[in-house]
Design a protein around this motif. Structure first.
Motif, PDB file in Angstrom:
ATOM      1  N   VAL A  70      83.449 -73.411   4.470  1.00  0.00           N
ATOM      2  CA  VAL A  70      82.299 -73.435   5.373  1.00  0.00           C
ATOM      3  C   VAL A  70      81.933 -72.008   5.785  1.00  0.00           C
ATOM      4  O   VAL A  70      80.758 -71.636   5.828  1.00  0.00           O
ATOM      5  CB  VAL A  70      82.583 -74.301   6.619  1.00  0.00           C
ATOM      6  CG1 VAL A  70      81.480 -74.147   7.662  1.00  0.00           C
ATOM      7  CG2 VAL A  70      82.736 -75.767   6.236  1.00  0.00           C
ATOM      8  N   ALA A  71      82.953 -71.206   6.056  1.00  0.00           N
ATOM      9  CA  ALA A  71      82.718 -69.811   6.416  1.00  0.00           C
ATOM     10  C   ALA A  71      82.000 -69.087   5.282  1.00  0.00           C
ATOM     11  O   ALA A  71      81.032 -68.349   5.499  1.00  0.00           O
ATOM     12  CB  ALA A  71      84.043 -69.128   6.736  1.00  0.00           C
ATOM     13  N   GLN A  90      79.992 -76.925  10.715  1.00  0.00           N
ATOM     14  CA  GLN A  90      80.256 -75.887  11.723  1.00  0.00           C
ATOM     15  C   GLN A  90      80.547 -76.532  13.071  1.00  0.00           C
ATOM     16  O   GLN A  90      81.450 -76.127  13.796  1.00  0.00           O
ATOM     17  CB  GLN A  90      79.055 -74.955  11.865  1.00  0.00           C
ATOM     18  CG  GLN A  90      78.878 -73.977  10.719  1.00  0.00           C
ATOM     19  CD  GLN A  90      77.544 -73.258  10.793  1.00  0.00           C
ATOM     20  OE1 GLN A  90      76.642 -73.659  11.530  1.00  0.00           O
ATOM     21  NE2 GLN A  90      77.391 -72.198  10.005  1.00  0.00           N
ATOM     22  N   ALA A  91      79.758 -77.555  13.409  1.00  0.00           N
ATOM     23  CA  ALA A  91      79.938 -78.233  14.691  1.00  0.00           C
ATOM     24  C   ALA A  91      81.318 -78.878  14.780  1.00  0.00           C
ATOM     25  O   ALA A  91      81.896 -79.005  15.849  1.00  0.00           O
ATOM     26  CB  ALA A  91      78.853 -79.292  14.891  1.00  0.00           C
ATOM     27  N   GLU A  92      81.851 -79.269  13.623  1.00  0.00           N
ATOM     28  CA  GLU A  92      83.160 -79.931  13.603  1.00  0.00           C
ATOM     29  C   GLU A  92      84.271 -78.965  13.184  1.00  0.00           C
ATOM     30  O   GLU A  92      85.355 -79.403  12.806  1.00  0.00           O
ATOM     31  CB  GLU A  92      83.123 -81.117  12.633  1.00  0.00           C
ATOM     32  CG  GLU A  92      82.178 -82.205  13.053  1.00  0.00           C
ATOM     33  CD  GLU A  92      82.296 -83.410  12.137  1.00  0.00           C
ATOM     34  OE1 GLU A  92      82.880 -84.415  12.552  1.00  0.00           O
ATOM     35  OE2 GLU A  92      81.805 -83.342  10.995  1.00  0.00           O
ATOM     36  N   TYR A  93      83.972 -77.678  13.282  1.00  0.00           N
ATOM     37  CA  TYR A  93      84.883 -76.660  12.755  1.00  0.00           C
ATOM     38  C   TYR A  93      86.324 -76.808  13.240  1.00  0.00           C
ATOM     39  O   TYR A  93      87.265 -76.579  12.483  1.00  0.00           O
ATOM     40  CB  TYR A  93      84.363 -75.266  13.114  1.00  0.00           C
ATOM     41  CG  TYR A  93      84.824 -74.174  12.200  1.00  0.00           C
ATOM     42  CD1 TYR A  93      84.336 -74.090  10.905  1.00  0.00           C
ATOM     43  CD2 TYR A  93      85.749 -73.235  12.610  1.00  0.00           C
ATOM     44  CE1 TYR A  93      84.748 -73.084  10.046  1.00  0.00           C
ATOM     45  CE2 TYR A  93      86.177 -72.222  11.756  1.00  0.00           C
ATOM     46  CZ  TYR A  93      85.676 -72.159  10.481  1.00  0.00           C
ATOM     47  OH  TYR A  93      86.092 -71.169   9.634  1.00  0.00           O
ATOM     48  N   ASN A  94      86.486 -77.227  14.474  1.00  0.00           N
ATOM     49  CA  ASN A  94      87.848 -77.333  15.018  1.00  0.00           C
ATOM     50  C   ASN A  94      88.589 -78.614  14.620  1.00  0.00           C
ATOM     51  O   ASN A  94      89.749 -78.782  14.975  1.00  0.00           O
ATOM     52  CB  ASN A  94      87.817 -77.227  16.547  1.00  0.00           C
ATOM     53  CG  ASN A  94      87.512 -75.832  17.013  1.00  0.00           C
ATOM     54  OD1 ASN A  94      87.776 -74.860  16.324  1.00  0.00           O
ATOM     55  ND2 ASN A  94      86.934 -75.718  18.199  1.00  0.00           N
ATOM     56  N   VAL A  95      87.906 -79.499  13.939  1.00  0.00           N
ATOM     57  CA  VAL A  95      88.584 -80.739  13.537  1.00  0.00           C
ATOM     58  C   VAL A  95      88.666 -80.946  12.028  1.00  0.00           C
ATOM     59  O   VAL A  95      89.281 -81.899  11.567  1.00  0.00           O
ATOM     60  CB  VAL A  95      87.950 -81.987  14.208  1.00  0.00           C
ATOM     61  CG1 VAL A  95      88.244 -82.011  15.692  1.00  0.00           C
ATOM     62  CG2 VAL A  95      86.465 -82.076  13.960  1.00  0.00           C
ATOM     63  N   GLU A 119      74.436 -67.734   2.985  1.00  0.00           N
ATOM     64  CA  GLU A 119      73.075 -68.055   3.436  1.00  0.00           C
ATOM     65  C   GLU A 119      72.418 -66.861   4.095  1.00  0.00           C
ATOM     66  O   GLU A 119      71.276 -66.507   3.798  1.00  0.00           O
ATOM     67  CB  GLU A 119      73.129 -69.167   4.485  1.00  0.00           C
ATOM     68  CG  GLU A 119      73.369 -70.553   3.989  1.00  0.00           C
ATOM     69  CD  GLU A 119      73.190 -71.534   5.154  1.00  0.00           C
ATOM     70  OE1 GLU A 119      72.414 -72.466   5.012  1.00  0.00           O
ATOM     71  OE2 GLU A 119      73.851 -71.343   6.206  1.00  0.00           O
ATOM     72  N   ILE A 120      73.168 -66.290   5.041  1.00  0.00           N
ATOM     73  CA  ILE A 120      72.647 -65.151   5.804  1.00  0.00           C
ATOM     74  C   ILE A 120      72.341 -63.981   4.875  1.00  0.00           C
ATOM     75  O   ILE A 120      71.255 -63.399   4.937  1.00  0.00           O
ATOM     76  CB  ILE A 120      73.689 -64.669   6.842  1.00  0.00           C
ATOM     77  CG1 ILE A 120      74.134 -65.809   7.747  1.00  0.00           C
ATOM     78  CG2 ILE A 120      73.134 -63.485   7.643  1.00  0.00           C
ATOM     79  CD1 ILE A 120      73.198 -66.152   8.834  1.00  0.00           C
ATOM     80  N   SER A 142      78.361 -70.222   4.997  1.00  0.00           N
ATOM     81  CA  SER A 142      77.563 -69.675   6.097  1.00  0.00           C
ATOM     82  C   SER A 142      77.162 -68.237   5.819  1.00  0.00           C
ATOM     83  O   SER A 142      75.997 -67.851   5.984  1.00  0.00           O
ATOM     84  CB  SER A 142      78.369 -69.732   7.399  1.00  0.00           C
ATOM     85  OG  SER A 142      78.818 -71.050   7.660  1.00  0.00           O
ATOM     86  N   GLU A 143      78.128 -67.473   5.350  1.00  0.00           N
ATOM     87  CA  GLU A 143      77.892 -66.048   5.110  1.00  0.00           C
ATOM     88  C   GLU A 143      76.874 -65.828   3.989  1.00  0.00           C
ATOM     89  O   GLU A 143      75.985 -64.991   4.101  1.00  0.00           O
ATOM     90  CB  GLU A 143      79.220 -65.369   4.739  1.00  0.00           C
ATOM     91  CG  GLU A 143      79.252 -63.921   5.087  1.00  0.00           C
ATOM     92  CD  GLU A 143      80.634 -63.542   5.658  1.00  0.00           C
ATOM     93  OE1 GLU A 143      80.958 -62.357   5.650  1.00  0.00           O
ATOM     94  OE2 GLU A 143      81.374 -64.456   6.084  1.00  0.00           O
ATOM     95  N   SER A 152      75.624 -76.989   9.022  1.00  0.00           N
ATOM     96  CA  SER A 152      75.618 -77.038  10.490  1.00  0.00           C
ATOM     97  C   SER A 152      76.552 -78.109  11.001  1.00  0.00           C
ATOM     98  O   SER A 152      77.288 -77.915  11.967  1.00  0.00           O
ATOM     99  CB  SER A 152      74.218 -77.356  11.014  1.00  0.00           C
ATOM    100  OG  SER A 152      73.301 -76.384  10.632  1.00  0.00           O
ATOM    101  N   SER A 153      76.500 -79.235  10.348  1.00  0.00           N
ATOM    102  CA  SER A 153      77.345 -80.355  10.753  1.00  0.00           C
ATOM    103  C   SER A 153      78.819 -79.974  10.674  1.00  0.00           C
ATOM    104  O   SER A 153      79.596 -80.244  11.595  1.00  0.00           O
ATOM    105  CB  SER A 153      77.048 -81.557   9.861  1.00  0.00           C
ATOM    106  OG  SER A 153      77.839 -82.657  10.220  1.00  0.00           O
TER     107      SER A 153
END
Lengths: 199, 199
Positions: free
Chosen positions: B130-131, B116-121, B137-138, B134-135, B113-114
């Motif tokens: 990270v992608a 993901q929140a910083e994905y643009n930096v 997990e789901i 994430s996938e 999550s952390s």
DNA sequence: GTCTATACAAAGATAGAC
DNA sequence: GTCTATCTTTGTATAGAC
């Protein structure tokens, strides 16, 4: 270092005054990069003024952060008053969900979520305001859910407060997930939430 | 600037080697402060070595970030293999939910999550990982839900994939919310989620 | 309100010795 | 593998002129 110009921003047609403009662009940055990850240099370039002028308006970054939180509070009140004007919980929840989906189109995350994620690195004065904003969101959604139960249009397990909490956390979490996943992630989640509460 | 000593960290009894130790403490920092908000100086002090030595192990911060993602992948596989050993979906979901609640006790947010929140930096190389995380997990939670439907112990609206998405987003969002709200936020949400899927 | 110039600390990174 | 020393760039912030 972040490249971003003031003109990139839509909806800044009626530029109120400089201070408001700065706060608005700061909110954009928080949604995109987070409070800690944009600098006064980035912001000054986006606004089109120098760093020194930024410091004139907001001496410390904390001052800017507090102004941002105040603005978020005002924005939340504006949305609330719009929704309050609607007659039924049905219309209210539709308005909220349409709005949620709309917000997510940009790929930016909710500014409150962003500040929550950075909770351990923002100044204490900001923490208080973030906590307040978080709580208000939940309480308001909870009220609407309760109203809808009374109207007999919603049906779900658990109490309104718990459901409001689940809905908002899911929605906020979904925005973050959708950054790293495909575009229909958001709509899938919002639809799934909708399924959980509708009779 | 962040104050944090290596000895603060529990569970570092079998210190494998320096590289692993560094990665573990970096994960702690990401959970607490985010990737962008801790520095090599913070990390060096926490580990008890100099910045130069850190750079010896991980020349660029991006290298460290990638090692962190690799480690998260390994950790996820370990959890998966533990759950796979359980017989029923009932046991599996119980294990997952107990684990979720346990994770949340520290007030730290999920490292994914952390990020993901910083994905643009974060660097592009990290974004990919990270992608992927994430996938996975789901997909995994989705499989378990499907299994439980087959066993007849779960009952919910929508398909397993949508429900898995809603559950994970809600859980991740809840960890962030609970930073700014009272302690029982997490347990309320986890219980509410549980209510949604159990027959 | 805005600028130029400047100060100062922090962050990321490297060179070279042990 | 670890250190000291050093470098460069960035981030936050201030002083003073227009």
């Amino acid at each position: 270092m972040i490249g971003y110009k003031a003109n990139d921003r839509k909806g800044l047609v009626n530029m109120e005054n400089r201070k408001e403009q700065i706060v608005n662009i700061a909110i954009d940055f928080i949604e995109k990069y987070g409070f800690d990850s944009f600098s006064y240099k980035d912001l000054s370039e986006a606004v089109g003024i120098t760093k020194a002028t930024l410091h004139h308006h907001f001496p410390k970054k904390e001052d800017l952060g507090l102004a941002v939180c105040e603005k978020l509070k005002v924005k939340a009140k504006v949305v609330k008053s719009k929704i309050d004007k609607l007659d039924t919980a049905q219309e209210k929840i539709k308005y909220i969900f349409d709005n949620l989906l709309n917000c997510a189109k940009t790929g930016d995350i909710c500014p409150i979520s962003s500040l929550q994620a950075e909770y351990n690195v923002i100044p204490d004065s900001m923490k208080e305001m973030v906590a307040d904003l978080s709580e208000r969101e939940i309480d308001y959604l909870s009220e609407i859910l309760e109203e809808g139960l009374g109207e007999g249009i919603f049906e779900f397990k658990g109490n309104p407060k718990s459901m409001a909490l689940m809905i908002l956390t899911s929605y906020k979490g979904a925005i973050q997930y959708s950054r790293a996943m495909d575009d229909n992630t958001m709509s899938t989640v919002v639809e799934q939430i909708y399924n959980q509460i509708m009779k």
